[in-house]
Scaffold this motif. Structure first.
Motif, PDB file in Angstrom:
ATOM      1  N   GLU A   1       3.004  -8.767  -1.848  1.00 32.67           N
ATOM      2  CA  GLU A   1       1.577  -9.104  -1.853  1.00 32.67           C
ATOM      3  C   GLU A   1       1.336 -10.595  -1.649  1.00 32.67           C
ATOM      4  OE1 GLU A   1       2.911  -8.783  -6.216  1.00 32.67           O
ATOM      5  OE2 GLU A   1       3.327  -7.845  -4.273  1.00 32.67           O
TER       6      GLU A   1
ATOM      7  N   GLY B   1       2.457   1.684  -3.329  1.00 40.76           N
ATOM      8  CA  GLY B   1       1.465   2.110  -4.309  1.00 40.76           C
ATOM      9  C   GLY B   1       1.208   3.597  -4.227  1.00 40.76           C
ATOM     10  N   HIS B   2       1.131   4.107  -3.003  1.00 45.12           N
ATOM     11  CA  HIS B   2       0.953   5.559  -2.825  1.00 45.12           C
ATOM     12  C   HIS B   2       2.167   6.301  -3.340  1.00 45.12           C
ATOM     13  CE1 HIS B   2      -2.070   4.825   0.693  1.00 45.12           C
ATOM     14  NE2 HIS B   2      -2.608   4.630  -0.495  1.00 45.12           N
TER      15      HIS B   2
ATOM     16  N   THR C   1       0.831  -1.211   0.000  1.00 44.46           N
ATOM     17  CA  THR C   1       0.000   0.000   0.000  1.00 44.46           C
ATOM     18  C   THR C   1       0.859   1.252   0.000  1.00 44.46           C
ATOM     19  OG1 THR C   1      -1.804  -1.119   1.167  1.00 44.46           O
ATOM     20  CG2 THR C   1      -1.742   1.288   1.282  1.00 44.46           C
TER      21      THR C   1
ATOM     22  N   ARG D   1       4.235   5.330  -5.718  1.00 39.54           N
ATOM     23  CA  ARG D   1       4.320   5.310  -7.169  1.00 39.54           C
ATOM     24  C   ARG D   1       3.341   6.291  -7.805  1.00 39.54           C
ATOM     25  NH1 ARG D   1       5.184  -0.333  -6.362  1.00 39.54           N
ATOM     26  NH2 ARG D   1       2.932  -0.721  -6.393  1.00 39.54           N
TER      27      ARG D   1
END
Length: 290
Positions: free
Chosen positions: A257, A61-62, A58, A64
């Motif tokens: 993941e 992802g933020h 998570t 990127r």
């Protein structure tokens, strides 16, 4: 690059986020640390493995989603030589890849330690088996032609010292490791392309998950330098690691993941001249019991 700075938290299995953890992740991602290093650091601090992978995924992802920084860019490519503390000294890292996660340590073991491991193994060498994916039994196959000797964790003071060092440089606790396997390849000896992780959809391999969970990483230590041949090859990424006495190649195949990284398909290429000795250490998700 190391992740010695850990999130200041934890009871075993801790699985709750906090502003402190989010700041810790953001800072280390900005500094260029990879997902694998961050997950391992959280595991060492007592976080639940599933939660750690999700939190790192998570946070990344933020990250990127925003503009790339020089540090983040550096983390995605091979890193320059670094040094990682191992308690008894420092181990240079000759190169580090982010995806898949591969590191080459320089002189993880001394020449004397390599020779001592070979001497320990000579008296118990036997043909190296592989796990039958359907039955879980150990079978001999033509794709693997080495002779091997298996040792229990901490069986000998030398092994105990080396296992502690491996835990320090990889960040994986010593009790998560299988016993060292010492392998000897004669001229022409090889191990054709294969994965080290277990396929949970094959009943024989699924049995292996009961004694420590999935394998998450492998460390191959070169105990001698063959005259020719014997490299460790990663055919899906076009990488070959030359076997140099004392050096060790580490690769991780459990992604944040929870998926398995099939780019870690690897092979021991045929020995062309002389012989090859290696020590292999497989690392698990949880404490391993034989």
């Amino acid at each position: 690059m190391t992740t010695d700075t850990r999130p200041a938290v934890g009871t075993p299995g801790y699985a709750t986020s906090s502003p402190e953890l989010e700041r810790w992740l953001a800072r280390h991602i900005a500094e260029g640390f990879g997902a694998e290093s961050l997950v391992l650091s959280m595991l060492r601090s007592g976080y639940n493995a599933t939660f750690a992978r999700a939190a790192v995924a998570t946070a990344m992802g933020h990250r990127r989603a925003g503009p790339a920084t020089p540090a983040a860019t550096r983390a995605a490519v091979a890193s320059p030589p670094q040094r990682q503390r191992q308690g008894e000294g420092e181990v240079p890292i000759l190169f580090s890849l982010q995806a898949p996660a591969i590191r080459l340590y320089q002189q993880l073991l001394s020449d004397a330690e390599c020779d001592a491991l070979v001497d320990l193994a000579r008296g118990r060498l036997a043909r190296s088996p592989v796990i039958n994916p359907d039955t879980g039994d150990e079978n001999l196959i033509d794709a693997r032609t080495s002779m091997g000797a298996m040792f229990q964790v901490g069986e000998h003071p030398l092994l105990e010292r080396i296992e502690s060092r491996i835990a320090r440089v990889t960040g994986v606790p010593a009790d998560h490791g299988e016993g060292l396997q010492i392998l000897n390849y004669k001229p022409g000896g090889e191990y054709q392309p294969h994965f080290d992780f277990f396929n949970p959809n094959r009943p024989g391999e699924a049995r292996q998950l009961r004694v420590g969970g999935q394998r998450i990483a492998t460390l191959v230590i070169y105990l001698n330098t063959p005259q020719a041949g014997g490299a460790t090859a990663f055919p899906r990424i076009g990488l070959e690691v030359a076997p140099v006495k004392g050096n060790a190649v580490y690769f991780s195949y459990l992604l944040p993941e929870g998926k398995l990284d099939e780019r870690t398909l690897h092979a021991g290429l045929p020995v062309e001249t002389g012989e090859k000795w290696i020590a292999t250490k497989w690392l698990r998700e949880r404490p391993y019991r034989h």
